[in-house]
Scaffold this motif. Structure first.
Motif, short mmCIF file in Angstrom:
data_model
loop_
_atom_site.label_atom_id
_atom_site.label_comp_id
_atom_site.label_asym_id
_atom_site.label_seq_id
_atom_site.Cartn_x
_atom_site.Cartn_y
_atom_site.Cartn_z
N ALA A 214 40.62 68.28 49.10
CA ALA A 214 39.78 69.49 49.10
C ALA A 214 40.57 70.69 49.61
O ALA A 214 40.48 71.79 49.05
CB ALA A 214 38.54 69.26 49.95
N GLU B 93 32.66 68.78 55.44
CA GLU B 93 32.90 70.23 55.39
C GLU B 93 33.53 70.74 56.69
O GLU B 93 34.42 71.59 56.67
CB GLU B 93 31.60 70.99 55.11
CG GLU B 93 31.37 71.28 53.63
CD GLU B 93 32.56 71.93 52.92
OE1 GLU B 93 33.22 72.81 53.49
OE2 GLU B 93 32.85 71.51 51.78
N THR C 298 40.35 62.47 50.99
CA THR C 298 39.30 63.38 50.49
C THR C 298 39.45 64.77 51.12
O THR C 298 39.30 65.79 50.44
CB THR C 298 37.89 62.84 50.79
OG1 THR C 298 37.88 62.29 52.10
CG2 THR C 298 37.45 61.81 49.80
N VAL D 237 37.19 69.78 56.68
CA VAL D 237 37.98 70.64 55.79
C VAL D 237 38.22 72.00 56.46
O VAL D 237 39.34 72.51 56.49
CB VAL D 237 37.28 70.82 54.42
CG1 VAL D 237 37.97 71.87 53.57
CG2 VAL D 237 37.24 69.49 53.67
N LYS E 194 43.04 71.88 46.97
CA LYS E 194 42.35 72.60 45.89
C LYS E 194 42.13 74.05 46.29
O LYS E 194 42.38 74.97 45.52
CB LYS E 194 41.02 71.90 45.61
CG LYS E 194 40.50 72.15 44.23
CD LYS E 194 39.46 71.14 43.84
CE LYS E 194 39.24 71.21 42.33
NZ LYS E 194 38.36 70.21 41.85
#
Ligand code: DC
Length: 222
Positions: free
Chosen positions: A21, A208, A17, A211, A24
């Motif tokens: 992210a 978050e 995951t 990431v 992307k």
């Protein structure tokens, strides 16, 4: 030369995951290499073949075709003999079979070129167990992503329950510990941090934050 970012680490550390992210945001292709081992494991399950080094597994490899395809959003689909098996490979049984069959040398050899060729033609974030150590040793960025076994089991348990699976936390924790052991104690390409990797522990980080942390490591290195 395209840019390669290798993210390795144990099961359930949030690699897929988080890596998806990050890819992307960078407009890179995200490659989930575990899906390849899972597809071969599924083929073995369907043919009642024990996922261990054997002539039967070698024979199976000569008969199957495993491919990855990417749509316009760079989302990955894994194909087994042309069939999209992306959903079918996500069961606990498929996880365990993938882990076992991934210790078979001919299976790893079978998947080597496929993984390298994707990175040859695209900027990639590739996640797995041996990307920084074996598949892409020259990757510009290498990250070893981990979290405590308890935290990883908690995340995996919540994911499975959400999907409606009937599992207990303790079963999931047992699986995590067993898979860690199998993945890091096999003879060939065991799970271990590459010497030049950056260690990121997500036990105390939410999605978050994880990431952001990975993106800042990437920025620093490139
Ligand atoms: O990342 P995953 O949980 O989908 O991977 C499933 C299994 O495949 C994992 O237990 C070990 C194996 N694997 C591997 O050996 N090497 C990789 N690069 C990716 C996965």
């Amino acid at each position: 030369m395209p840019i390669a970012i290798a993210i390795d680490g144990p099961a359930g550390a949030g690699k897929s995951t988080i890596a998806r992210a990050c890819a992307k945001r960078l407009s890179y292709i995200y490659v989930d290499t575990g899906a390849l081992y899972r597809a071969i494991g599924l083929a073995a399950m369907r043919n009642n073949i024990e996922p261990i080094e054997s002539p039967q597994v070698d024979e199976l490899l000569s008969q199957i075709k495993v491919e990855l395809s990417f749509n316009e959003n760079n989302e990955q689909t894994v194909l087994l003999n042309g069939e999209d098996v992306s959903g079918l490979i996500r069961t606990p049984e498929a996880s365990m079979t993938a882990s076992r069959i991934s210790a078979v040398p001919s299976v790893r050899a079978y998947l080597l070129d496929l993984q390298r060729s994707i990175a040859k033609h695209n900027n990639v974030i590739m996640d797995g167990r041996d990307i920084g150590t074996v598949i892409l040793p020259d990757a510009q960025v290498k990250i070893f992503l981990t979290a405590s076994p308890q935290e990883r089991a908690k995340r995996r348990y919540n994911e499975l329950v959400q999907k409606g699976a009937e599992v207990t936390y303790n079963d999931v924790l047992d699986d995590v510990i067993k898979r860690d052991y199998q993945d890091s104690h096999r003879e060939i390409a065991p799970l271990k941090p590459a010497k030049d990797s950056v260690l990121v522990d997500t036990t105390e980080l939410d999605f978050e934050q994880s990431v952001s942390k990975i993106l800042s490591v990437i920025k620093e290195k490139l």
